[in-house]
Design an enzyme around this catalytic site. Structure first.
Site, mmCIF file in Angstrom:
data_model
loop_
_atom_site.group_PDB
_atom_site.id
_atom_site.type_symbol
_atom_site.label_atom_id
_atom_site.label_comp_id
_atom_site.label_asym_id
_atom_site.label_seq_id
_atom_site.Cartn_x
_atom_site.Cartn_y
_atom_site.Cartn_z
ATOM 1 N N HIS A 48 0.799 -1.220 0.000
ATOM 2 C CA HIS A 48 0.000 0.000 0.000
ATOM 3 C C HIS A 48 0.834 1.274 0.000
ATOM 4 O O HIS A 48 0.290 2.362 -0.167
ATOM 5 C CB HIS A 48 -0.931 0.018 1.218
ATOM 6 C CG HIS A 48 -1.979 -1.048 1.200
ATOM 7 N ND1 HIS A 48 -2.863 -1.216 0.153
ATOM 8 C CD2 HIS A 48 -2.292 -2.016 2.105
ATOM 9 C CE1 HIS A 48 -3.671 -2.233 0.408
ATOM 10 N NE2 HIS A 48 -3.337 -2.739 1.583
ATOM 11 N N GLU A 157 -5.955 -11.609 7.808
ATOM 12 C CA GLU A 157 -6.807 -10.448 7.568
ATOM 13 C C GLU A 157 -8.064 -10.780 6.752
ATOM 14 O O GLU A 157 -8.651 -9.895 6.125
ATOM 15 C CB GLU A 157 -6.009 -9.323 6.905
ATOM 16 C CG GLU A 157 -5.153 -9.742 5.731
ATOM 17 C CD GLU A 157 -4.235 -8.620 5.234
ATOM 18 O OE1 GLU A 157 -4.344 -7.483 5.732
ATOM 19 O OE2 GLU A 157 -3.429 -8.892 4.330
ATOM 20 N N ASP A 183 -8.529 -4.842 7.176
ATOM 21 C CA ASP A 183 -9.022 -5.854 6.242
ATOM 22 C C ASP A 183 -9.745 -6.978 6.975
ATOM 23 O O ASP A 183 -10.762 -7.489 6.496
ATOM 24 C CB ASP A 183 -7.868 -6.427 5.418
ATOM 25 C CG ASP A 183 -7.446 -5.488 4.298
ATOM 26 O OD1 ASP A 183 -8.275 -4.660 3.879
ATOM 27 O OD2 ASP A 183 -6.292 -5.573 3.850
#
Length: 264
Positions: A48, A157, A183
């Protein structure tokens, strides 16, 4: 080689949890600045973060050059070539997102280890320098010691991963189960809101911690601020991220502006 993996050494010591910081912005100077406060590790986020392959190589080298922190790379997915690039750059460990079951975790381990344990290929001239001076730590040393010295960190997650967490924890070669709160919350239907995690999500965090402890592994979690980190420290998590560079920068600049305006 194990003595130069600061996160590995910290996780094996009885002094308590290991604290780290998240790097999402590229740049060697940023990497080294993140090391100065004294964290055990810097997570270089290629999933990310604004960090491409070249910036990842630069960050790994910069963190390791400080000789007091471990560069850990979060790759975008559990693909073999991504694991190879991170480890060939000299990462002391990899963090792999969105792993759902034991078979996927075992595949990650295989990609991370040299034969006969796994199928990782050998040939990079770079990782030796991140575990010691290149003239004293040779490529043969790295080849012989890497399997026992590099951390494999699996993110939990998803709902499926939570259901399979004990089986994932039992996979040989998995060192840390690392919770991705946002998540995981989204996946199980209890997103993290402004008020913090729902009690059902908190119970999921605890389930991951218990699975890791039962398997003799470590559990980690991503936090947004020091207060959250302190909370999960008290709960018994072993690998705790305290803050990310971009959020720390924004927070400091915002608070500075507020304080300055109080004098107007």
């Amino acid at each position: 080689m194990q003595t130069h993996n600061h996160l590995l050494r910290a996780l094996r010591m009885p002094r308590g949890p290991s604290f780290g910081v998240w790097q999402m912005l590229p740049g060697r100077n940023i990497s080294q600045s993140l090391c100065r406060p004294g964290y055990d590790w810097v997570l270089i986020d290629t999933e990310h973060g604004n960090i491409d392959d070249r910036a990842m190589h630069e960050a790994v080298s910069a963190v390791s050059s400080m000789r007091a922190q471990s560069p850990i790379v979060r790759i975008p997915a559990g693909e073999g070539w991504m694991i190879k690039r991170a480890l060939d750059a000299g990462a002391h460990g990899i963090m792999v997102p969105l792993i759902n079951n034991a078979a996927e975790a075992a595949q990650v381990v295989s990609f991370s280890k040299f034969p006969p344990t796994g199928i990782r290929g050998f040939g990079s001239p770079f990782p030796m320098g991140t575990f010691g001076p290149p003239h004293t730590f040779t490529s043969t040393d790295y080849l012989q010691q890497a399997n026992d010295s590099i951390l494999t960190i699996i993110q939990v997650e998803t709902q499926e991963a939570l259901e399979n967490v004990k089986e994932i924890a039992a996979v040989e070669g998995v060192d840390v189960l690392f919770v991705g709160p946002y998540d995981l919350g989204n996946s199980i239907g209890y997103p993290v809101g402004p008020e913090g995690p729902h009690h059902i999500l908190s119970e999921a965090f605890q389930k991951v911690l218990e699975a890791a402890n039962e398997a003799g592994k470590k559990a980690g979690i991503c936090c947004n601020d020091p207060e959250q980190a302190a909370h999960f420290n008290k709960l018994g998590f072993h690998m705790i991220s305290v803050v990310a560079d971009v959020f720390a920068l924004e927070s400091y600049l915002t608070n500075g502006l507020v304080t300055a305006r109080e004098g107007m």
